[in-house]
Design a protein around this motif. Structure first.
Motif, mmCIF file in Angstrom:
data_model
loop_
_atom_site.group_PDB
_atom_site.id
_atom_site.type_symbol
_atom_site.label_atom_id
_atom_site.label_comp_id
_atom_site.label_asym_id
_atom_site.label_seq_id
_atom_site.Cartn_x
_atom_site.Cartn_y
_atom_site.Cartn_z
ATOM 1 N N HIS A 22 -12.021 -25.862 -11.340
ATOM 2 C CA HIS A 22 -12.212 -26.479 -10.016
ATOM 3 C C HIS A 22 -11.438 -27.778 -9.872
ATOM 4 O O HIS A 22 -11.908 -28.853 -10.242
ATOM 5 C CB HIS A 22 -13.706 -26.723 -9.788
ATOM 6 N N GLU A 65 -11.874 -22.709 -2.420
ATOM 7 C CA GLU A 65 -13.263 -23.040 -2.312
ATOM 8 C C GLU A 65 -13.750 -22.798 -0.896
ATOM 9 O O GLU A 65 -13.259 -23.436 0.054
ATOM 10 C CB GLU A 65 -13.463 -24.515 -2.706
ATOM 11 N N LYS A 101 -15.884 -23.654 1.817
ATOM 12 C CA LYS A 101 -16.670 -24.825 2.209
ATOM 13 C C LYS A 101 -16.573 -24.950 3.732
ATOM 14 O O LYS A 101 -15.865 -25.807 4.252
ATOM 15 C CB LYS A 101 -16.095 -26.071 1.505
ATOM 16 N N HIS A 150 -19.244 -23.257 -1.914
ATOM 17 C CA HIS A 150 -19.837 -24.603 -1.869
ATOM 18 C C HIS A 150 -21.089 -24.525 -0.989
ATOM 19 O O HIS A 150 -20.997 -24.366 0.229
ATOM 20 C CB HIS A 150 -18.805 -25.569 -1.282
ATOM 21 N N HIS A 200 -21.581 -23.445 -6.376
ATOM 22 C CA HIS A 200 -21.139 -24.830 -6.606
ATOM 23 C C HIS A 200 -21.797 -25.750 -5.585
ATOM 24 O O HIS A 200 -22.239 -25.294 -4.527
ATOM 25 C CB HIS A 200 -19.600 -24.848 -6.490
ATOM 26 N N ASP A 253 -13.511 -30.988 -10.495
ATOM 27 C CA ASP A 253 -13.618 -31.308 -9.064
ATOM 28 C C ASP A 253 -13.706 -32.811 -8.841
ATOM 29 O O ASP A 253 -14.381 -33.270 -7.923
ATOM 30 C CB ASP A 253 -14.838 -30.609 -8.433
#
Ligand SMILES: [Zn+2]
Ligand SMILES: [Zn+2]
Length: 292
Positions: A27, A114, A116, A143, A171, A246
């Motif tokens: 990530h 990702e 999100k 996410h 996540h 991340d």
């Protein structure tokens, strides 16, 4: 003719030059809070990461941190094919979702995310991602953030049930908060001891297609808030947890880098060396088919 001294030196070399244990970081982002590619490359090297998976933003919103899009992760991975791999991404609720994600999967992306975006966790949009992921045999990284992204985490179980052959990686704050059976959904970084059996704990136990991404402040907090619980959690889910950083730090060596802290916590709290190696390398290598 080879001298006795040169011969001895050559025999000794493999030991001296022994490579450090490989680590996969699943990530990271390009252009994270304005960080340059050169700074990212140095940051990953200084953390001791062997292979980094770059997660692009979609065509809008920059994952809320100015992260670079699909073309930026392809460019960095092409320049440094040994050190970097990449995912494909797009907003899941626009007509371009399927063609854009497929274009980058065909260009070599090894996952989708990702993700999100402001959609329901159980929705036709996530079903679309699952259908693409199944066709290309790649995982989807989600996410989960209460009130903001992939809404209604408590309904995500239905997605796992409908798509048993698609692997999902959980996540962020709401994913990690819900290791606790007593989690309050509005709480982002809870500091209280954990009562096992929360939604996240249950999904990891009950669904072989559910994985956990240890990255970000939320992953680190999930361990540090209750270290006794963390040791047990790492043991119980040792085949499903993946190291990720991340973090947007410019410098990995100044003592403040969150990725370095996450690595240190995993090394300290993993109940044994075999479990540590699975979480830092083996699980990601298998799930993402990465060889070093
Ligand atoms: Zn995130
Ligand atoms: Zn991220």
């Amino acid at each position: 003719m080879i001298s006795r001294r040169a011969l001895l030196a050559s025999l000794a070399t493999p030991l001296l030059a022994q490579a450090p244990e490989p680590v996969i970081d699943i990530h990271q982002h390009t252009n994270y809070s304005g960080r340059s590619d050169a700074e990212l490359i140095a940051h990953q090297r200084d953390m001791g990461v062997t292979v980094t998976v770059l997660l692009p933003a979609g065509s809008k919103f920059g994952l809320a941190v100015g992260a670079g899009g699909n073309d930026t992760v392809v460019a960095l991975a092409r320049q440094n094919p040994k050190q970097f791999r990449f995912f494909a991404n797009e907003l899941p609720d626009i007509p371009e979702a399927r063609p854009v994600i497929e274009r980058y999967l065909k260009a070599g992306a090894i996952g989708i995310g990702e993700q999100k975006f402001h959609v329901d966790a159980d929705s036709p949009h996530i079903d679309l991602l699952a259908a693409i992921a199944r066709d290309y045999n790649v995982p989807v990284l989600m996410h989960f953030e209460h009130g903001n992204y992939n809404l209604g985490f408590e309904n995500f179980e239905r997605v796992l049930k409908r798509h048993p052959r698609v692997n999902f990686i959980g996540h962020a704050q709401t994913w990690w908060g819900n290791i606790d059976r007593n989690h309050k959904q509005t709480e982002m970084y809870p500091k209280t001891p954990v009562t096992p059996g929360g939604i996240t704990d249950r999904l990891l136990s009950d669904y072989p297609n559910m994985y956990g991404d240890m990255s970000a402040g939320s992953g680190l907090n999930s361990m540090l808030r209750d270290e006794d619980h963390a040791r047990d959690f790492l043991k119980r889910h040792q085949d499903r947890l993946l190291f990720g950083s991340d973090c947007n730090d410019r410098n990995a060596l100044d003592g403040n880098c969150q990725g370095v802290k996450t690595l240190a916590a995993l090394r300290r709290l993993a109940p044994d060396k075999a479990i540590e190696r699975k979480i830092l390398f083996g699980n990601a290598a298998k799930l993402l088919k990465i060889s070093v």
